[in-house]
Write a protein that holds these residues in place. Structure first.
Motif: not given
Lengths: 182, 234
Positions: A31-33, A35-37, A39-40, B60-65
């Motif tokens: 999910s972090a990866k 979510f990064g997609v 957001l970007r 793509y930088e991982p960002v914790p949701p």
């Protein structure tokens, strides 16, 4: 560090069988990866959260269409995430508007993807992109990472729309031929 | 001729490439998706491009949701938020709740379907087609014997690209009879011919199998049965 692709593929295959624990683990790993997609591409936290929810609902419902052995699990997930985000972006920005805002935001970013992409897996595609003229390689790269439309790309590079379309199409074909070279 | 074919193939590959890259506008994206759903060869081109471009995703930088995002997704999919660890997570623990939830769903759908009936027509049958072997497929059906009309409503599960769900009627030990291929989405309205209507009563089973697009080519189920249920009076 991204988890091993086969592991993700296996979790997707279990999710396809209705295994909620596998789905939960899949979410925790990826999910972090994703979510990064979101957001970007969407550049707006609330919309990115909405996108993330749609993405995992699709993952649960469409897991059966993922077949191991073709695409890797992570590639499959990222494709779903990029498609969802780009669809929301295209639906939001009427073509031609809001480009100034996008350009400003984009200009704040140095070029982290170039450095990151050179590492490991990206080496081959990086070498192939290097065969293109730098501005065309940039256009392909930013189209992928930022989800830019042809209009936005043309604006950013200050070239006519049709020129940009030609850059991208020729760029993609050269990229394909380069990647398929033994 | 051969040259033209080559040009067409190049154009299709370019469409797949631009779809995978993400530069198409919304209308073109829908068109590419429609093509991918209709033609496995085009879908394969798209997949190839997704794979080729995949290393760019390193950008793509991982960002914790936010923590709440996960429970929101699970609540939307499964109806009840799940606790994080231990026996709360075990399937055995959750099964009765899942069953209760699906019964509730059947009851509420049943009520909705019941409204579909005009007053004074009794004897309707409801069938809850539950998933078989942990498939994600669930349907609920309502049948009106007086008119031979059946409504089948999807609860969860999709056939997927290049596949269709086919509905079968099974009365006692007799061979399954096909009631046709289900629509890709939405409620199916099926009218049973009198010969079949006679065989539809309490205890008659409905089954859904996963078949190649367009339904079983042989007239008997060729794919796995993904959902199954028996008719009950309401």
């Amino acid at each position: 560090m991204a988890p091993a692709p086969d592991e993700i593929g296996e979790l997707i295959a279990h999710t396809a069988l209705g295994d909620r624990r596998a789905f939960s683990r899949l979410y925790d790993r990826t999910s972090a990866k994703l979510f990064g997609v979101c957001l970007r591409i969407l550049r707006e936290r609330m919309q990115a959260e909405d996108a993330l929810q749609e993405i995992y609902v699709k993952v649960w419902r469409n897991a059966a269409t993922f077949s191991t052995g073709r695409a890797s699990g992570m590639t499959w997930l990222i494709s779903i995430a990029r498609n969802q985000s780009i669809d929301m972006l295209r639906a939001r920005i009427p073509q031609g508007e809001a480009i100034d805002a996008v350009t400003e935001l984009a200009d704040e970013r140095p070029d982290p993807e170039r450095a990151a992409a050179s590492a490991q897996t990206g080496a081959r595609i990086d070498a192939c992109l290097d065969e293109l003229k730098p501005e065309r390689a940039d256009a392909v790269r930013s189209a992928y990472v930022e989800g830019y439309s042809y209009n936005e790309l043309a604006e950013r590079h200050s070239v006519p729309l049709n020129t940009m379309k030609t850059w991208i199409r020729r760029g993609l074909l050269s990229l394909r031929d380069c990647l398929e070279r033994p | 001729m051969a040259e033209r074919k080559e040009r067409d193939e190049e154009a299709r590959d370019l469409l797949a490439a631009q779809f995978a890259l993400g530069t198409l506008d919304l209308a073109e994206r829908r068109e590419a998706e429609r093509l991918a759903a209709a033609e496995p060869a085009f879908a394969a081109l798209v997949e190839q491009w997704q794979e080729r471009l995949a290393p760019l995703a390193e950008g793509y930088e991982p960002v914790p949701p936010p923590v709440a995002a996960k429970s929101a997704i699970e609540a939307r999919l499964f109806g009840a938020p799940q606790a994080a660890t231990g026996f709360w997570h075990s399937l055995a623990f959750w099964r009765p709740f899942a069953l209760a939830a699906s019964l509730l769903l059947v009851v509420s759908l049943g009520i909705n379907l019941y409204r579909w009936e005009t007053p004074g027509q009794g004897g309707s049958l409801v069938v809850s087609l539950q998933s078989v072997e942990a498939s994600p497929v669930n349907f609920v059906a309502l049948y009106r014997p007086d008119s031979g009309a059946m409504r089948l409503s999807p609860v969860s599960g999709e056939a997927g690209i290049g596949k269709d769900f086919e509905l079968w009627l099974i009365e006692g030990d007799t061979a399954p009879v096909s009631l046709g291929v289900l629509p890709k989405s939405g409620v199916a309205e099926i009218s049973l011919p009198p010969a079949l209507a006679d065989r539809f009563h309490a205890g008659t089973a409905l089954a859904i199998s996963l078949e190649p697009e367009g339904g079983s080519p042989t007239g008997v189920a060729t794919g796995p049965v993904v959902a199954l249920g028996k008719a009950n009076p309401i």
